[in-house]
Enzyme design. Structure first.
Site, PDB file in Angstrom:
ATOM      1  N   SER A  81      43.936  41.053  46.230  1.00 32.85           N
ATOM      2  CA  SER A  81      42.611  41.811  45.709  1.00 32.85           C
ATOM      3  C   SER A  81      41.704  41.619  46.266  1.00 32.85           C
ATOM      4  O   SER A  81      40.523  41.102  45.573  1.00 32.85           O
ATOM      5  CB  SER A  81      43.997  42.876  44.807  1.00 32.85           C
ATOM      6  OG  SER A  81      43.089  41.115  43.806  1.00 32.85           O
ATOM      7  N   HIS A 139      49.988  42.386  42.151  1.00 36.71           N
ATOM      8  CA  HIS A 139      50.680  41.243  42.164  1.00 36.71           C
ATOM      9  C   HIS A 139      52.230  41.206  41.828  1.00 36.71           C
ATOM     10  O   HIS A 139      52.329  40.169  41.592  1.00 36.71           O
ATOM     11  CB  HIS A 139      49.867  40.080  41.571  1.00 36.71           C
ATOM     12  CG  HIS A 139      48.280  39.943  41.609  1.00 36.71           C
ATOM     13  ND1 HIS A 139      47.177  39.123  40.905  1.00 36.71           N
ATOM     14  CD2 HIS A 139      47.736  40.015  42.811  1.00 36.71           C
ATOM     15  CE1 HIS A 139      46.419  39.028  41.345  1.00 36.71           C
ATOM     16  NE2 HIS A 139      46.494  39.225  43.120  1.00 36.71           N
ATOM     17  N   GLU A 181      46.001  42.759  36.159  1.00 33.95           N
ATOM     18  CA  GLU A 181      45.815  41.066  35.416  1.00 33.95           C
ATOM     19  C   GLU A 181      45.899  41.421  33.668  1.00 33.95           C
ATOM     20  O   GLU A 181      44.638  41.877  33.021  1.00 33.95           O
ATOM     21  CB  GLU A 181      45.416  40.241  35.367  1.00 33.95           C
ATOM     22  CG  GLU A 181      45.410  40.011  37.302  1.00 33.95           C
ATOM     23  CD  GLU A 181      44.461  39.357  37.365  1.00 33.95           C
ATOM     24  OE1 GLU A 181      43.426  38.297  36.598  1.00 33.95           O
ATOM     25  OE2 GLU A 181      44.145  39.181  38.867  1.00 33.95           O
ATOM     26  N   GLU A 232      50.799  35.686  39.559  1.00 29.89           N
ATOM     27  CA  GLU A 232      50.287  35.003  39.289  1.00 29.89           C
ATOM     28  C   GLU A 232      51.036  34.281  37.474  1.00 29.89           C
ATOM     29  O   GLU A 232      50.801  33.605  36.577  1.00 29.89           O
ATOM     30  CB  GLU A 232      49.108  35.663  38.547  1.00 29.89           C
ATOM     31  CG  GLU A 232      48.116  34.903  39.660  1.00 29.89           C
ATOM     32  CD  GLU A 232      46.786  36.038  39.671  1.00 29.89           C
ATOM     33  OE1 GLU A 232      46.860  36.391  38.753  1.00 29.89           O
ATOM     34  OE2 GLU A 232      46.109  35.797  40.947  1.00 29.89           O
ATOM     35  N   ASP A 242      42.066  42.649  33.917  1.00 31.08           N
ATOM     36  CA  ASP A 242      41.197  43.027  35.686  1.00 31.08           C
ATOM     37  C   ASP A 242      42.056  43.982  35.900  1.00 31.08           C
ATOM     38  O   ASP A 242      43.446  43.511  36.359  1.00 31.08           O
ATOM     39  CB  ASP A 242      41.710  41.349  35.953  1.00 31.08           C
ATOM     40  CG  ASP A 242      41.287  41.460  37.341  1.00 31.08           C
ATOM     41  OD1 ASP A 242      40.552  42.660  38.114  1.00 31.08           O
ATOM     42  OD2 ASP A 242      41.616  40.643  38.719  1.00 31.08           O
ATOM     43  N   GLU A 284      37.149  42.936  33.803  1.00 32.65           N
ATOM     44  CA  GLU A 284      36.964  42.572  35.050  1.00 32.65           C
ATOM     45  C   GLU A 284      37.302  44.012  36.070  1.00 32.65           C
ATOM     46  O   GLU A 284      38.117  44.513  36.219  1.00 32.65           O
ATOM     47  CB  GLU A 284      37.423  41.230  35.889  1.00 32.65           C
ATOM     48  CG  GLU A 284      37.410  40.742  36.620  1.00 32.65           C
ATOM     49  CD  GLU A 284      38.854  39.548  37.029  1.00 32.65           C
ATOM     50  OE1 GLU A 284      39.154  38.739  36.308  1.00 32.65           O
ATOM     51  OE2 GLU A 284      38.477  39.379  38.485  1.00 32.65           O
ATOM     52  N   LYS A 341      35.009  32.861  42.656  1.00 32.16           N
ATOM     53  CA  LYS A 341      35.746  31.980  43.714  1.00 32.16           C
ATOM     54  C   LYS A 341      35.252  31.606  44.875  1.00 32.16           C
ATOM     55  O   LYS A 341      34.966  32.035  45.691  1.00 32.16           O
ATOM     56  CB  LYS A 341      37.042  33.385  43.992  1.00 32.16           C
ATOM     57  CG  LYS A 341      37.435  33.841  43.061  1.00 32.16           C
ATOM     58  CD  LYS A 341      38.078  35.801  43.105  1.00 32.16           C
ATOM     59  CE  LYS A 341      38.883  35.841  42.497  1.00 32.16           C
ATOM     60  NZ  LYS A 341      39.176  37.338  43.079  1.00 32.16           N
ATOM     61  N   HIS A 344      41.359  30.942  40.307  1.00 34.64           N
ATOM     62  CA  HIS A 344      42.122  30.996  41.866  1.00 34.64           C
ATOM     63  C   HIS A 344      42.422  32.332  41.934  1.00 34.64           C
ATOM     64  O   HIS A 344      41.829  33.145  42.385  1.00 34.64           O
ATOM     65  CB  HIS A 344      43.403  30.410  40.528  1.00 34.64           C
ATOM     66  CG  HIS A 344      44.387  32.158  39.948  1.00 34.64           C
ATOM     67  ND1 HIS A 344      45.203  31.321  39.128  1.00 34.64           N
ATOM     68  CD2 HIS A 344      43.034  33.288  39.414  1.00 34.64           C
ATOM     69  CE1 HIS A 344      45.735  33.412  38.701  1.00 34.64           C
ATOM     70  NE2 HIS A 344      44.544  33.954  39.040  1.00 34.64           N
ATOM     71  N   LYS A 348      40.146  31.242  35.119  1.00 32.35           N
ATOM     72  CA  LYS A 348      41.249  31.976  34.860  1.00 32.35           C
ATOM     73  C   LYS A 348      42.060  31.393  35.761  1.00 32.35           C
ATOM     74  O   LYS A 348      41.864  31.420  37.325  1.00 32.35           O
ATOM     75  CB  LYS A 348      41.084  33.674  35.606  1.00 32.35           C
ATOM     76  CG  LYS A 348      41.737  34.655  35.577  1.00 32.35           C
ATOM     77  CD  LYS A 348      41.469  35.815  35.833  1.00 32.35           C
ATOM     78  CE  LYS A 348      41.374  36.349  37.723  1.00 32.35           C
ATOM     79  NZ  LYS A 348      41.455  37.593  37.538  1.00 32.35           N
TER      80      LYS A 348
HETATM   81  C1  2PG Z   1      41.475  38.785  40.596  1.00 35.28           C
HETATM   82  C2  2PG Z   1      42.506  37.685  41.772  1.00 35.28           C
HETATM   83  C3  2PG Z   1      43.123  36.445  41.263  1.00 35.28           C
HETATM   84  P1  2PG Z   1      43.547  38.072  44.046  1.00 35.28           P
HETATM   85  O1  2PG Z   1      41.408  39.567  41.295  1.00 35.28           O
HETATM   86  O2  2PG Z   1      41.159  38.394  39.893  1.00 35.28           O
HETATM   87  O3  2PG Z   1      42.920  36.609  40.214  1.00 35.28           O
HETATM   88  O4  2PG Z   1      43.651  37.931  42.911  1.00 35.28           O
HETATM   89  O5  2PG Z   1      43.605  36.209  44.345  1.00 35.28           O
HETATM   90  O6  2PG Z   1      44.387  38.543  44.911  1.00 35.28           O
HETATM   91  O7  2PG Z   1      42.178  39.311  44.416  1.00 35.28           O
HETATM   92 MG    MG Z   2      39.851  40.155  40.182  1.00 39.26          MG
END
Ligand code: 2PG
Ligand code: MG
Length: 422
Positions: A42, A155, A164, A205, A242, A284, A339, A367, A390
């Site tokens: 995402s 996910h 999430e 995850e 999230d 989030e 990230k 992550h 997270k």
């Molecule tokens: C998010 C992330 C991690 P992705 O949206 O916060 O949980 O997902 O790495 O798929 O962007």
């Molecule tokens: Mg996110």
């Protein structure tokens, strides 16, 4: 000062089984260190560019061989003889080599692998733990885990709209206690899902990915698990979400509640209702990456409600200083998800965290849904004094590896270790 003498890239695989970049950096004092870059699904459109060999049919367009070639040639040559302790110079050189805003020339995956591996190498040469090298001797705070225990959205292959569903142990006094609390809630959740004949297989995850009907059903399951595990919802263990709403946004409308699209006002009301009804403490990406107006409106209402709710920008900020500055000015959120691969170098990542803290924003080190055995983000969380991390559920080795690293850091800090509080 140890100098970089060799950099080697190789293609390895992430937790989704997709190719990704590993870089190994060697110095003239006989040390070497490596780093593996994660990959999200995402993704925000403002993220730094991930270079893949789209034309390479052998790997269905997913290989990163061009990126490996870049590490082995241009990057390796340019950083030869560099002081391993001069992270800012290493990163600035990588930035200059690329020269584009989104790192489209070299690819953020090529750059980040080398940037992170260089910092690990420096810590090894100094013979100190990575978190101490990055954050200095005063780094002693462990982050609260935001543990993702039910996976939905992009996910998982269920029909949950929200991506999430997480828990946060609010009052844990140590990191080990925090993990133990999450363990107990997860075990209860597993029993409850089993009892009602829902699948307890896990998503990307590590959280369960049952075929529940709607967001509320997932929240109710978690609430019951918290209670049955013996904790007070909200007070001892809170629920965090999230939404990853970029994935649920079309023509100015959101399909967060159901597959039907509503206008942002209705989506705001929906969140306010959820917050009223359930012990939710953090949300989030409630709105899409460029819907600044809804973010600001929501924050105003949150402030007016006097509830202590964390509103986290992930795809909104993409670990980017300029976007965070805009968010601070427009009062769109009060926390940022960090990230490293959204921006591409360690220095830029640390600069964003500093800017966030200066403006009283909470930082959550994160992550990606496609991750690896690399535990760098655990050290980064402690080094930067980030209050939260997270990194998925207590399942799948690439997630658990980060928790285990934090347990080791806590042990190393001994009586000096302290737990973040919110
Ligand atoms: C998010 C992330 C991690 P992705 O949206 O916060 O949980 O997902 O790495 O798929 O962007
Ligand atoms: Mg996110």
């Amino acid at each position: 000062m140890p100098k970089i003498i060799k950099i080697k890239g190789r293609q390895v695989f992430d937790s989704r089984g997709n190719p990704t970049v590993e870089a190994e950096v060697y110095s003239d004092d006989g040390n070497h260190a490596s780093a593996i870059v994660p990959s999200g699904v995402s993704r925000g459109t403002h993220e730094a560019f991930e270079l893949r060999d789209l034309e390479n049919k052998e790997y269905l367009g997913k290989s990163v061989l061009k990126s490996i070639e870049i590490v082995n040639t241009i990057i390796s040559k340019s950083l030869n003889n560099f002081d391993t302790f001069d992270q800012r110079k290493i990163d600035q050189t990588l930035l200059n080599l690329d020269g584009t805003k989104q790192k489209k020339k070299l690819g953020a995956n090529s750059i980040l692998a080398v940037s992170i591996a260089s910092s690990k190498l420096a810590a090894i040469s100094k013979k100190i733990s990575l978190f101490k090298y990055l954050g200095g001797i005063s780094s002693n705070q462990l982050p609260l885990p935001l543990m993702n225990i039910i996976n939905g959205g992009a996910h998982a292959s269920n029909s949950l709209r929200i991506q999430e569903f997480m828990i946060r142990p609010e009052k844990a006094k140590t990191f080990s206690e925090a993990v133990k609390i999450c363990f107990l809630v997860i075990q209860k959740l597993k029993t409850l899902l089993n009892q009602k004949n829902f699948s307890t297989s896990v998503g990307d995850e590590g959280g369960f990915a049952p075929s529940l009907n709607n967001n509320e059903e997932a929240i109710e399951f978690i609430l019951e698990s918290i209670e049955k595990a013996g904790f007070k919802p909200g007070n001892e263990v809170s629920i965090c979400l999230d939404v990853a709403s970029n994935e649920l946004y079309k023509n100015g409308k959101y399909s967060v509640q159901s597959a039907n699209f509503d206008d942002p006002k209705k989506t705001i009301d929906y969140y306010l209702d959820l917050i009223d009804k359930y012990p939710i403490k953090s949300i989030e990406d409630p709105f899409a990456e460029d819907d600044w107006m809804s973010w600001a409106r929501f924050m105003q209402l949150i402030k007016a409600s006097n509830k202590n709710i964390q509103v986290v920008g992930d795809d909104l900020f993409v670990t980017n200083k300029e976007r965070l500055s805009k968010g601070i000015k427009e009062q769109g959120a009060n926390a940022i998800l960090v990230k490293p691969n959204q921006i591409g170098t360690l220095t830029e990542t640390i600069d964003v965290i500093k800017l966030a803290h200066k403006n009283a924003y909470k930082t959550i080190i994160s992550h990606r849904s496609g991750d690896s055995e690399d535990t760098f983000i655990a050290d980064l969380a402690v080094a930067t004094g980030s209050s939260q991390i997270k990194t998925g559920s207590l399942a799948r080795s690439e997630r658990v590896a980060k928790y285990n690293r934090l347990l080791r850091i806590e042990e190393e800090l001994g009586k000096h270790a302290k737990m973040a509080n919110i």
